[in-house]
Scaffold this active site. Structure first.
Site, PDB file in Angstrom:
ATOM      1  N   ALA A 120      35.996  31.726  36.647  1.00 48.08           N
ATOM      2  CA  ALA A 120      34.597  31.484  36.286  1.00 48.08           C
ATOM      3  C   ALA A 120      34.471  31.332  34.782  1.00 48.08           C
ATOM      4  O   ALA A 120      35.246  31.892  34.003  1.00 48.08           O
ATOM      5  CB  ALA A 120      33.726  32.633  36.786  1.00 48.08           C
ATOM      6  N   MET A 121      33.477  30.551  34.362  1.00 51.26           N
ATOM      7  CA  MET A 121      33.337  30.229  32.940  1.00 51.26           C
ATOM      8  C   MET A 121      33.092  31.467  32.076  1.00 51.26           C
ATOM      9  O   MET A 121      33.347  31.441  30.877  1.00 51.26           O
ATOM     10  CB  MET A 121      32.217  29.199  32.759  1.00 51.26           C
ATOM     11  CG  MET A 121      30.827  29.727  33.063  1.00 51.26           C
ATOM     12  SD  MET A 121      29.556  28.460  32.840  1.00 51.26           S
ATOM     13  CE  MET A 121      29.772  27.507  34.343  1.00 51.26           C
ATOM     14  N   ARG A 122      32.638  32.544  32.692  1.00 47.69           N
ATOM     15  CA  ARG A 122      32.401  33.750  31.894  1.00 47.69           C
ATOM     16  C   ARG A 122      33.711  34.436  31.505  1.00 47.69           C
ATOM     17  O   ARG A 122      33.719  35.317  30.648  1.00 47.69           O
ATOM     18  CB  ARG A 122      31.511  34.721  32.671  1.00 47.69           C
ATOM     19  CG  ARG A 122      32.072  35.205  33.987  1.00 47.69           C
ATOM     20  CD  ARG A 122      31.078  36.131  34.704  1.00 47.69           C
ATOM     21  NE  ARG A 122      31.573  36.575  36.012  1.00 47.69           N
ATOM     22  CZ  ARG A 122      31.429  35.905  37.132  1.00 47.69           C
ATOM     23  NH1 ARG A 122      30.804  34.735  37.109  1.00 47.69           N
ATOM     24  NH2 ARG A 122      31.900  36.375  38.274  1.00 47.69           N
ATOM     25  N   TYR A 123      34.822  34.036  32.171  1.00 47.88           N
ATOM     26  CA  TYR A 123      36.105  34.661  31.872  1.00 47.88           C
ATOM     27  C   TYR A 123      36.979  33.829  30.942  1.00 47.88           C
ATOM     28  O   TYR A 123      37.870  34.360  30.289  1.00 47.88           O
ATOM     29  CB  TYR A 123      36.884  34.923  33.167  1.00 47.88           C
ATOM     30  CG  TYR A 123      36.187  35.856  34.116  1.00 47.88           C
ATOM     31  CD1 TYR A 123      35.887  37.158  33.746  1.00 47.88           C
ATOM     32  CD2 TYR A 123      35.825  35.426  35.393  1.00 47.88           C
ATOM     33  CE1 TYR A 123      35.238  38.017  34.621  1.00 47.88           C
ATOM     34  CE2 TYR A 123      35.177  36.273  36.282  1.00 47.88           C
ATOM     35  CZ  TYR A 123      34.887  37.569  35.885  1.00 47.88           C
ATOM     36  OH  TYR A 123      34.248  38.414  36.746  1.00 47.88           O
ATOM     37  N   THR A 124      36.780  32.530  30.929  1.00 51.65           N
ATOM     38  CA  THR A 124      37.670  31.661  30.159  1.00 51.65           C
ATOM     39  C   THR A 124      37.080  31.332  28.800  1.00 51.65           C
ATOM     40  O   THR A 124      35.877  31.476  28.565  1.00 51.65           O
ATOM     41  CB  THR A 124      37.936  30.354  30.930  1.00 51.65           C
ATOM     42  OG1 THR A 124      36.688  29.682  31.159  1.00 51.65           O
ATOM     43  CG2 THR A 124      38.600  30.638  32.266  1.00 51.65           C
TER      44      THR A 124
END
EC number: 5.6.2.2
Length: 893
Positions: A120-124
């Site tokens: 998910a974009m919150r992790y990358t």
């Protein structure tokens, strides 16, 4: 429901509304979503992501920032179509297996070749790569046009400067309405070389461009098969390119092999590819695979290992995998891009032309921008120089002025300055009055004059501007260029043929008297000593026996010539492979024979298109014909006429020749004629022949063969009672076609009529077949060499009612594995794999061969030796008599 005001309701015909609305939607998708611009190779979403990264200052030398922040900024300012589409596009630009030169430097889980999704974009996190800076370089120097964003509150670029040809370098893919694009990636060095060549020669051809741009260069490497698809795509904008995995066959000990795949085709899901292989093995559509595992890692890269069974052919398995799995696939090229905001199908040269024109525009606009800035700065420096030359007066004027506006007006009037120059003087700090600062201003002014001159030269001369474009492209090539990853295999292939999926091996094709056919590996028959009993070649039916056999490769053609003069064709692998004892299948199940039609000759041929080879025919009544082999290249399932002859005649044999050989025709009553092939004029496929030998009453032709004019070959004669001999071809003098021939053996009740006359070199083995289906394999060297009048020596012991039905030559093979098997058989008392022989007294019963004392005692070898000694003496007497009778036979001709 409350009624809407009348002013907000517009009545329209639904047909017109649907048509116009759909057209608007289609154009929006085509122009603003799905297709790349020919100049920078980017679709709007990619362009907006890169511009957003640039605006946030996320350069390669800065720390990574959360992907969610990037996506949110891009969505809020430029791309209001949902966060998932933005993030998916950014993820692809970060995948080194999707982009040849990734434009986003991602940190975290950005997916894999197995189809795993990104985190998910919150992790990358992400930032730009170094090469991305070249797409955006000079964007703030008025090199491109900016347009309003979706709500008019922001400005976004309509195209990026793109200092390298990104459309071809990274490719593009997109599905619009009514059209789609699919452009493969290429090597940066090659594409820039192509642009440079185009800039030097505007009339360059696509073939010449292909000297620089060899073809696509996929990020996953792999192989491209042939250049025909590439050339078609480059010339027309559309084409199909065959991609193949890089696979090697490795030895893994114990005679076993494995297939190791280290590179896979572009856009192939590795996990699904492995699943497909496993599915084919499970469904038994591919046989011979014992294990399949994925050993891919960061250290080794892609590595898929396929273990092969010991008795399986790894090459054939690999070819089957190419044909039935994504190990080999195609890339459909469809080079559609936006040219002046309109979709257009372009070829390679057009793509490079549009890019080169874009670069010339970018460099020209940048030069104009830099020239304007340089002139502005020079103008200010001119005012500062005036101030420094009149510093005391300047200071006095300023001190006497009540306000800065009065001071500015006074300076403009007294020293002829512009408003900007006067403002610069008023803004000047006192430290600029030092001598060092005066020198700096003077130096900067002189340098600016030189710089302005250079910029004016660039704008004045198109060639100078073009050279600047070349220099900058060369600099990018030197910084970012790398070696090609994808190997292009010239010569290539299109589709895998059946031969590619079948192992090429030497085989024996046998045909029985009752027209049953089968094939066996040639190693099935091991070589034995003269006088041996042979092995059981087939279990024949009553009154059936092996009549013909031929050795060939599974990939060769076999031509079947029938007694009625027709010809049929099969591939070696099309004949069923059956067990050694099997009777075979009816020949009519393989080829469509007519009633009462039997096979006279089988011939193995590699190249049916050969213009240098010929077929020579001989009939029972002595008629011969020569015809070019190429006349028989197009044989359909129903067969074709090979030779025409009279109703009471039939085709005996056919031989393959080179066109410069001697023809030998032998008869059952031991006459043989030798004449030059050149005396036979080549005839058409359906033509009748000419007389080859004049037959005595009751005699018929039984053999046809060929020999070189200076041949050291020998004529091999085999009789129906199992006797044979070798006689040098040189003992048979050349004569005219149509004669009666000369004696080739002495026929007695003991040895019987001749059943085979052929030529041998001494390098062959001999297959002798009886009417009972017994086959013996002999080394030709074991057969005695005698004169023309000799009866010959015993080749094979025959049982009651048995006679030799056919004889065939087999090339010798140094089969170490076979020799090892024989050695093992001689040291073991019993093995399940030992070959069997047939006892003449009890046909069909299996016993062991060499070293069997019981069998030797039954057959009384001492008596056979006495018979052979007596026969050798008689042969020498016959040879003395023969020379005296030659003159008499010559006169008969």
């Amino acid at each position: 429901m409350a009624e809407l005001p009348q002013s907000r309701i517009n009545e329209r015909n639904i047909t017109s509304e649907m048509r116009e609305s759909f057209l608007d939607y289609a154009m929006s998708v085509i122009v603003s979503r799905a297709l790349p611009d020919v100049r920078d190779g980017l679709k709007p979403v990619h362009r907006r992501i890169l511009y957003g990264l640039n605006e946030q200052g996320m350069t390669p030398d800065k720390p990574y920032k959360k992907s969610a922040r990037i996506v949110g900024d891009v969505m809020g300012k430029y791309h209001p179509h949902g966060d998932s589409s933005i993030y998916e596009a950014m993820v692809r630009m970060a995948q080194d297996f999707s982009y040849r030169y990734p434009l986003v430097d991602g940190q975290g889980n950005f997916g894999s070749m197995d189809g795993d999704g990104a985190a998910a974009m919150r992790y990358t996190e992400a930032r730009m790569t170094k090469i991305t800076l070249e797409l955006l370089r000079d964007i703030n120097k008025d090199t491109i046009d900016f347009i309003d964003n979706y709500d008019g509150n922001e400005r976004e670029p309509s195209v990026l400067p793109a200092r390298f040809p990104n459309l071809l370098v990274n490719g593009a893919a997109g599905i619009a309405v009514g059209m789609a694009t699919n452009i493969p990636p290429h090597n940066l060095t090659e594409v820039i070389d192509g642009v440079l060549s185009l800039s030097k020669n505007p009339d360059i051809t696509i073939n010449e461009l292909m000297e620089d741009i060899q073809g696509p260069d996929f990020p996953t490497a792999g192989l491209v098969l042939g250049k025909s698809g590439i050339r078609r795509a480059y010339e027309t904008g559309r084409g199909s390119i065959q991609m193949r995995s890089r696979a090697e066959i490795e030895e893994r000990g114990g005679g076993r092999q494995r297939i190791v795949v280290t590179e896979i085709p572009f856009q192939v899901n590795k996990a699904r590819m492995i699943e497909k292989i496993a599915e084919l093995v499970r469904d038994k559509k591919i046989d011979g695979i014992t294990d399949l595992r994925d050993e891919t890692s960061l250290r080794t890269g892609v590595r898929v290992v396929i273990d092969v069974r010991k008795d399986a052919n790894a090459s054939v398995i690999l070819n089957n995998l190419y044909k039935q799995t994504p190990l080999q696939t195609s890339f459909g090229v469809n080079m559609i891009a936006l040219v002046n905001s309109r979709p257009k199908l372009i070829n390679l040269k057009e793509a490079l032309i549009h890019y080169l024109e874009h670069q010339k525009t970018v460099v020209r606009r940048r030069t104009e921008y830099n020239l304007k800035k340089a002139r502005d700065r020079a103008h200010i420096l001119e005012g500062l120089r005036i101030a420094l030359d009149h510093i005391d007066e300047i200071i006095t004027t300023i001190r006497e002025s009540d306000t800065d506006k009065i001071a500015m007006a006074s300076l403009q009037e007294r020293f002829k300055l512009t408003e900007r120059q006067a403002q610069a003087i008023l803004d000047m700090r006192l430290r600029r009055l030092t001598g060092l600062e005066r020198d700096k201003i003077e130096s900067e002014y002189n340098e600016l004059l030189e710089y302005i001159k250079e910029l004016e030269e660039i704008l004045a001369d198109e060639e100078v501007l073009l050279q600047l474009v070349r220099d900058e492209l060369t600099e990018i090539k030197e910084r970012f260029g790398d070696e090609r990853r994808t190997e292009i295999q010239l010569g290539g292939l299109e589709d895998l043929e059946d031969e590619d999926l079948i192992p090429e091996e030497q085989i024996v094709i046998t045909l029985s008297h009752n027209n049953y056919i089968k094939r066996l590996p040639v190693s099935t028959y091991r070589s034995q000593n003269r006088g041996g009993r042979g092995i059981q070649g087939m279990n024949t039916l009553d009154e059936d026996f092996v009549s013909q056999l031929v050795t060939m490769s599974t990939h060769d053609h076999v031509l079947f010539f029938t007694n009625k003069g027709r010809v049929y064709k099969l591939k070696g692998y099309e004949v069923p492979e059956l067990s050694r004892q099997s009777k075979g299948i009816p020949i009519i199940n393989a080829i469509e024979l007519e009633n009462d039609e039997t096979i006279s000759t089988m011939i193995a041929v590699k190249d049916l298109e050969s213009e240098e080879d010929y077929l020579v025919f001989a009939t029972k009544q002595g008629i011969v014909k020569r015809s070019s082999l190429s006349n028989f290249s197009r044989i359909n399932k129903n067969g074709k006429i090979a030779i025409n002859f009279k109703e009471d005649d039939e085709l005996i044999a056919v031989r393959l020749t080179t066109g410069n050989e001697d023809i030998l025709i032998g008869t059952a009553h031991a006459s043989l004629i030798r004449f030059s092939e050149s005396t036979l004029r080549p005839l058409g496929r359906t033509a009748a022949g000419v007389k080859g030998i004049s037959l005595r009453e009751g005699d018929t032709v039984v053999g046809l063969d060929v020999a070189d004019s200076e041949s050291e070959d020998e004529v091999l004669v085999v009789t129906e009672n199992g006797y044979g001999k070798r006689t040098p071809v040189s003992e048979y003098r050349l004569s005219n076609r149509g004669g009666k021939g000369i004696k080739t053996a002495t026929i007695t009740e003991r040895n019987g009529n001749i059943v085979c006359i052929t030529t041998v070199t001494g390098e062959e083995d001999l297959m002798v077949v009886t009417n009972a289906g017994v086959i013996i394999r002999l080394d030709v060297h074991d057969i005695s060499q005698n004169g023309r009048a000799a009866q010959g020596v015993r080749l094979m012991k025959l049982g009651d009612g048995q006679f030799v039905s056919t004889v065939a030559k087999v090339n010798e093979e140094d089969d170490n594995e076979e020799n090892a098997d024989e050695a093992q058989q001689s040291t073991t008392t019993e093995t399940a794999d030992v070959e069997e022989v047939v006892d003449d007294q009890t046909p069909g019963n299996a016993i062991h061969t060499e070293g069997d004392a019981e069998m030797e005692s039954v057959e009384s070898p001492e008596n056979d030796d006495r018979i052979d000694i007596r026969q050798d003496f008689m042969d020498r007497v016959n040879e003395d008599i023969e020379s005296a009778s030659d003159n008499e036979e010559d006169s008969d001709e």
